[in-house]
Motif scaffolding. Sequence first.
Motif, mmCIF file in Angstrom:
data_model
loop_
_atom_site.group_PDB
_atom_site.id
_atom_site.type_symbol
_atom_site.label_atom_id
_atom_site.label_comp_id
_atom_site.label_asym_id
_atom_site.label_seq_id
_atom_site.Cartn_x
_atom_site.Cartn_y
_atom_site.Cartn_z
ATOM 1 N N UNK A 1 -69.979 -10.359 65.586
ATOM 2 C CA UNK A 1 -69.114 -11.056 66.540
ATOM 3 C C UNK A 1 -69.411 -12.549 66.471
ATOM 4 N N UNK A 2 -68.376 -13.346 66.373
ATOM 5 C CA UNK A 2 -68.603 -14.784 66.257
ATOM 6 C C UNK A 2 -67.390 -15.570 66.709
ATOM 7 N N UNK A 3 -67.666 -16.821 66.975
ATOM 8 C CA UNK A 3 -66.632 -17.785 67.326
ATOM 9 C C UNK A 3 -66.737 -18.920 66.310
ATOM 10 N N UNK A 4 -65.642 -19.177 65.590
ATOM 11 C CA UNK A 4 -65.598 -20.311 64.661
ATOM 12 C C UNK A 4 -64.992 -21.510 65.364
ATOM 13 N N UNK A 5 -65.657 -22.667 65.260
ATOM 14 C CA UNK A 5 -65.162 -23.890 65.907
ATOM 15 C C UNK A 5 -64.910 -24.913 64.814
ATOM 16 N N UNK A 6 -63.648 -25.252 64.577
ATOM 17 C CA UNK A 6 -63.292 -26.131 63.478
ATOM 18 C C UNK A 6 -62.934 -27.502 64.022
ATOM 19 N N UNK A 7 -63.900 -28.388 63.886
ATOM 20 C CA UNK A 7 -63.862 -29.711 64.498
ATOM 21 C C UNK A 7 -63.311 -30.703 63.478
ATOM 22 N N UNK B 1 -70.017 -20.697 64.746
ATOM 23 C CA UNK B 1 -70.013 -21.375 63.452
ATOM 24 C C UNK B 1 -69.216 -22.667 63.587
ATOM 25 N N UNK B 2 -69.871 -23.789 63.268
ATOM 26 C CA UNK B 2 -69.216 -25.097 63.400
ATOM 27 C C UNK B 2 -68.704 -25.542 62.031
ATOM 28 N N UNK B 3 -67.387 -25.664 61.891
ATOM 29 C CA UNK B 3 -66.797 -26.108 60.631
ATOM 30 C C UNK B 3 -65.859 -27.276 60.865
ATOM 31 N N UNK B 4 -64.877 -27.424 59.992
ATOM 32 C CA UNK B 4 -63.905 -28.511 60.097
ATOM 33 C C UNK B 4 -64.447 -29.787 59.484
ATOM 34 N N UNK B 5 -63.546 -30.770 59.311
ATOM 35 C CA UNK B 5 -63.911 -32.021 58.630
ATOM 36 C C UNK B 5 -65.107 -32.712 59.267
ATOM 37 N N UNK B 6 -65.061 -32.917 60.586
ATOM 38 C CA UNK B 6 -66.178 -33.587 61.270
ATOM 39 C C UNK B 6 -67.394 -32.679 61.342
ATOM 40 N N UNK B 7 -67.169 -31.396 61.601
ATOM 41 C CA UNK B 7 -68.280 -30.453 61.742
ATOM 42 C C UNK B 7 -69.107 -30.365 60.466
ATOM 43 N N UNK B 8 -68.421 -30.262 59.328
ATOM 44 C CA UNK B 8 -69.128 -30.130 58.056
ATOM 45 C C UNK B 8 -69.738 -31.478 57.646
ATOM 46 N N UNK B 9 -69.004 -32.562 57.881
ATOM 47 C CA UNK B 9 -69.516 -33.892 57.528
ATOM 48 C C UNK B 9 -70.798 -34.213 58.297
ATOM 49 N N UNK B 10 -70.799 -33.935 59.601
ATOM 50 C CA UNK B 10 -71.964 -34.265 60.437
ATOM 51 C C UNK B 10 -73.097 -33.252 60.240
ATOM 52 N N UNK B 11 -72.730 -32.021 59.969
ATOM 53 C CA UNK B 11 -73.712 -31.019 59.551
ATOM 54 C C UNK B 11 -74.753 -30.623 60.586
ATOM 55 N N UNK B 12 -75.882 -30.202 60.078
ATOM 56 C CA UNK B 12 -76.935 -29.533 60.847
ATOM 57 C C UNK B 12 -77.410 -30.316 62.082
ATOM 58 N N UNK B 13 -77.730 -31.633 61.953
ATOM 59 C CA UNK B 13 -78.236 -32.336 63.149
ATOM 60 C C UNK B 13 -77.236 -32.302 64.304
ATOM 61 N N UNK B 14 -75.949 -32.339 63.976
ATOM 62 C CA UNK B 14 -74.941 -32.342 65.032
ATOM 63 C C UNK B 14 -74.694 -30.937 65.570
ATOM 64 N N UNK B 15 -74.907 -29.927 64.726
ATOM 65 C CA UNK B 15 -74.845 -28.555 65.247
ATOM 66 C C UNK B 15 -75.929 -28.362 66.301
ATOM 67 N N UNK B 16 -77.113 -28.958 66.058
ATOM 68 C CA UNK B 16 -78.191 -28.867 67.054
ATOM 69 C C UNK B 16 -77.810 -29.620 68.332
ATOM 70 N N UNK B 17 -77.136 -30.760 68.169
ATOM 71 C CA UNK B 17 -76.706 -31.501 69.366
ATOM 72 C C UNK B 17 -75.671 -30.712 70.163
ATOM 73 N N UNK B 18 -74.761 -30.048 69.459
ATOM 74 C CA UNK B 18 -73.769 -29.206 70.149
ATOM 75 C C UNK B 18 -74.490 -28.070 70.884
#
Lengths: 322, 322
Positions: free
Chosen positions: B137-143, B268-285
Amino acid sequence: MAVHLAARGGVDLGGTKIQAIVADGAHKVLGQARQPTPTEGGPPAVIAALERALREAAGQAGIEPSELLGVGIGAPGAVDTEAGTLAQAGNLPDWRDPYPLASELGGRLGTAIRLGNDVQVATDAEFTLGAAREFSSLLGVFWGTGVGGGIVLDGRPWAGLGAAGEIGHIVVKRDGAQCPCGRRGCMEAYAGRRAMEGRARKAVEEGHKTHLFKIMEEKGRDRLTSGIWARALQRGDDLAGKLIDEAIEAIGVAVASANNLLDVQAIIIGGGLGVRFGEPFARRIEDAMMPHLFVDHRPPVVRVAELGDLGGALGASLLVTR
Amino acid sequence: MAVHLAARGGVDLGGTKIQAIVADGAHKVLGQARQPTPTEGGPPAVIAALERALREAAGQAGIEPSELLGVGIGAPGAVDTEAGTLAQAGNLPDWRDPYPLASELGGRLGTAIRLGNDVQVATDAEFTLGAAREFSSLLGVFWGTGVGGGIVLDGRPWAGLGAAGEIGHIVVKRDGAQCPCGRRGCMEAYAGRRAMEGRARKAVEEGHKTHLFKIMEEKGRDRLTSGIWARALQRGDDLAGKLIDEAIEAIGVAVASANNLLDVQAIIIGGGLGVRFGEPFARRIEDAMMPHLFVDHRPPVVRVAELGDLGGALGASLLVTR
């Protein structure tokens, strides 16, 4: 005798009262009984009260508890269905650690006990027998002391990892009002009866006038029940009206957010306040939802729960054959 | 020859670019091609560009398009999978009424075309092949330009009545900022790249300083891309930092609300900004989510999407055998 073989019990184990029923295989209620929920004595006292309620309901139905196909219990807190344990039931006396509710009560009654989440079984009751019979996906919103939610998707309950449906803790206002859960801006901080009472008391301290607490005294109650809120609205009480407006606005925002995520067919409004206020307030919640609904040309159907006071117990009885 | 028989195409049909791939039965990419999305000429121009991209990807793979098992297309707007039509694709030129995309493109390529929602297929790709492989079970967030969401529950995509997953339109602040969708207080009003650009322009009009638009000029772009935001943050741009802070806060609140409702295993954090900002921003989210999470002793896993630029096209290729 065929009816007896298919008869099953159901209990809505609430923080205020225990509602038990015995129903036949066609979900017709054959007997019902109510007990106040003990406020002390821990799990043993609660289990004794459950036993009393179930024996009385079975007696009305003319059945021995041991003849029941089984008994389902809709409980607040953390339910472990497999283990038959209940934990962290904040509204029950001293009930924090997992306690073997199913085996203890089952041993006393001589029948199998199955546990479920109280809000989820109430949602399931509306889905199977009540206001959402013709739908396959729905969100149940139970507006009472808190605001609980239950989810049915594609005809099946969705419980997530065990705690899905917390619609009362959808944030409607970042940095908003303090919620009884300790967080900020949750929908329940505006719409839960406990939170609304806190807001009313604070407003009185700040000098606002209201009939709410006078009605409470007249009725000999120590908290603002659904009936007291309804009475105050009838009397045109300004503060009660304003707090209810804010509650409806918060429910509308949270339900719209939930539906933007889930896109279900129907929203069912239940709970003490939801059922007491009924149809006109379901329409107000619908109106409050509309401005925030992303797909607004085919909004979900919004209905009041049909099964009333017995919905939770009926839903719990459905656990027996699941 | 066995590989050729199992080869299938996948296309991510975006508002800016068309990304096509051809993959084998084990999801290995055999060929890929990219075309700019036409900005005029309506559906026929888009279909011609889709054909070019798919022919080029198939050519790289050494396969005739007619040899493909089929082609999946992840598209924005209102997809009718059964009818094979796409409607209301606001980011594609003059594409409002339902247009028979599947039959038109299928006729040109000599293979079957299957349509899906762009965000849902990208979520499905991460679930099947990417960062969420071990979860059910998951939620994809495409930022990205907006903020889209995809849902997988119990191993299956949940689309609701066709429009589920609109996490960008969960309300995070009642009466809050204006969203590009026209409503108020949506998460996307704070976090979508288009809305963030609007907020940046307004701040400049109000006299705030920023390097954002100078970097845009240096790069010869006409809008604030993910790369421009990243560059501005590197340069310590105050306004960019503040707007990104607000975006992350809004995403955290909305993701927490969504998880309070769904209780999934992973975000799961994806999308142009999500992938560009990557891991450190996933932790901030993740940090921004925690204060609003109702069950906070076992928070969902938060991960960055793994499949990067090809995720959407790979997910679309999965439609072929669904």
